[in-house]
Design a protein around this motif. Structure first.
Motif, PDB file in Angstrom:
ATOM      1  N   ILE A 152       0.842  -1.186   0.000  1.00  0.00           N
ATOM      2  CA  ILE A 152       0.000   0.000   0.000  1.00  0.00           C
ATOM      3  C   ILE A 152       0.878   1.238   0.000  1.00  0.00           C
ATOM      4  N   CYS A 153       0.349   2.325  -0.519  1.00  0.00           N
ATOM      5  CA  CYS A 153       1.073   3.590  -0.604  1.00  0.00           C
ATOM      6  C   CYS A 153       1.174   4.207   0.787  1.00  0.00           C
ATOM      7  N   CYS A 206      -1.076   7.870   0.585  1.00  0.00           N
ATOM      8  CA  CYS A 206      -2.543   7.918   0.562  1.00  0.00           C
ATOM      9  C   CYS A 206      -3.206   6.627   1.027  1.00  0.00           C
ATOM     10  N   GLY A 207      -2.475   5.504   1.041  1.00  0.00           N
ATOM     11  CA  GLY A 207      -3.039   4.248   1.517  1.00  0.00           C
ATOM     12  C   GLY A 207      -3.703   3.406   0.457  1.00  0.00           C
ATOM     13  N   SER A 208      -3.592   3.810  -0.806  1.00  0.00           N
ATOM     14  CA  SER A 208      -4.217   2.998  -1.855  1.00  0.00           C
ATOM     15  C   SER A 208      -3.292   1.871  -2.288  1.00  0.00           C
ATOM     16  N   LYS A 209      -3.826   0.957  -3.059  1.00  0.00           N
ATOM     17  CA  LYS A 209      -3.107  -0.251  -3.475  1.00  0.00           C
ATOM     18  C   LYS A 209      -2.031   0.076  -4.506  1.00  0.00           C
ATOM     19  N   CYS A 247       1.780   3.818  -7.158  1.00  0.00           N
ATOM     20  CA  CYS A 247       0.496   4.126  -6.535  1.00  0.00           C
ATOM     21  C   CYS A 247      -0.509   4.522  -7.609  1.00  0.00           C
ATOM     22  N   THR A 248      -1.731   4.037  -7.489  1.00  0.00           N
ATOM     23  CA  THR A 248      -2.753   4.359  -8.477  1.00  0.00           C
ATOM     24  C   THR A 248      -3.259   5.795  -8.337  1.00  0.00           C
ATOM     25  N   SER A 249      -3.050   6.407  -7.188  1.00  0.00           N
ATOM     26  CA  SER A 249      -3.536   7.779  -6.958  1.00  0.00           C
ATOM     27  C   SER A 249      -2.410   8.808  -7.051  1.00  0.00           C
ATOM     28  N   CYS A 250      -1.316   8.557  -6.361  1.00  0.00           N
ATOM     29  CA  CYS A 250      -0.238   9.556  -6.252  1.00  0.00           C
ATOM     30  C   CYS A 250       0.627   9.650  -7.504  1.00  0.00           C
ATOM     31  N   ASP A 251       0.814   8.580  -8.240  1.00  0.00           N
ATOM     32  CA  ASP A 251       1.714   8.578  -9.401  1.00  0.00           C
ATOM     33  C   ASP A 251       1.011   8.928 -10.703  1.00  0.00           C
ATOM     34  N   GLN A 252      -0.188   9.472 -10.632  1.00  0.00           N
ATOM     35  CA  GLN A 252      -0.913   9.903 -11.824  1.00  0.00           C
ATOM     36  C   GLN A 252      -0.296  11.228 -12.290  1.00  0.00           C
TER      37      GLN A 252
END
Length: 81
Positions: A60-61, A64-67, A73-78
């Motif tokens: 997990i990140c 942010c805690g996402s997978k 990270c699916t959220s932070c590395d966008q």
């Protein structure tokens, strides 16, 4: 179902529960109930652990805690547009 250190705590708790049941029913029935409870708890915890492991995957990140997928990270590395 392998034996882990925390199972000792479960066994002690179930033994105390069995001692509490003995005044209300025959000791044989108390042993049967506690034995069934032990295996039901072990199966429940095993299934829950597998589902958590499947959800977490590679990790997990920390931000942010996402997978994580492919170590990203699916959220932070966008890319921000």
């Amino acid at each position: 179902m392998k034996f882990e250190r925390r199972d000792l705590l479960l066994i002690v708790g179930l033994l105390l529960f069995m001692i509490g049941l003995i005044p209300f029913m025959a000791p044989v029935y108390a042993v049967v109930i506690v034995t069934i409870m032990y295996f039901v708890i072990k199966v429940f915890v095993g299934k829950r652990r597998k589902s958590i492991q499947k959800d977490v995957g590679a990790g997990i990140c920390m931000e942010c805690g996402s997978k994580l997928l492919d170590m990203k990270c699916t959220s932070c590395d966008q890319p921000s547009s």
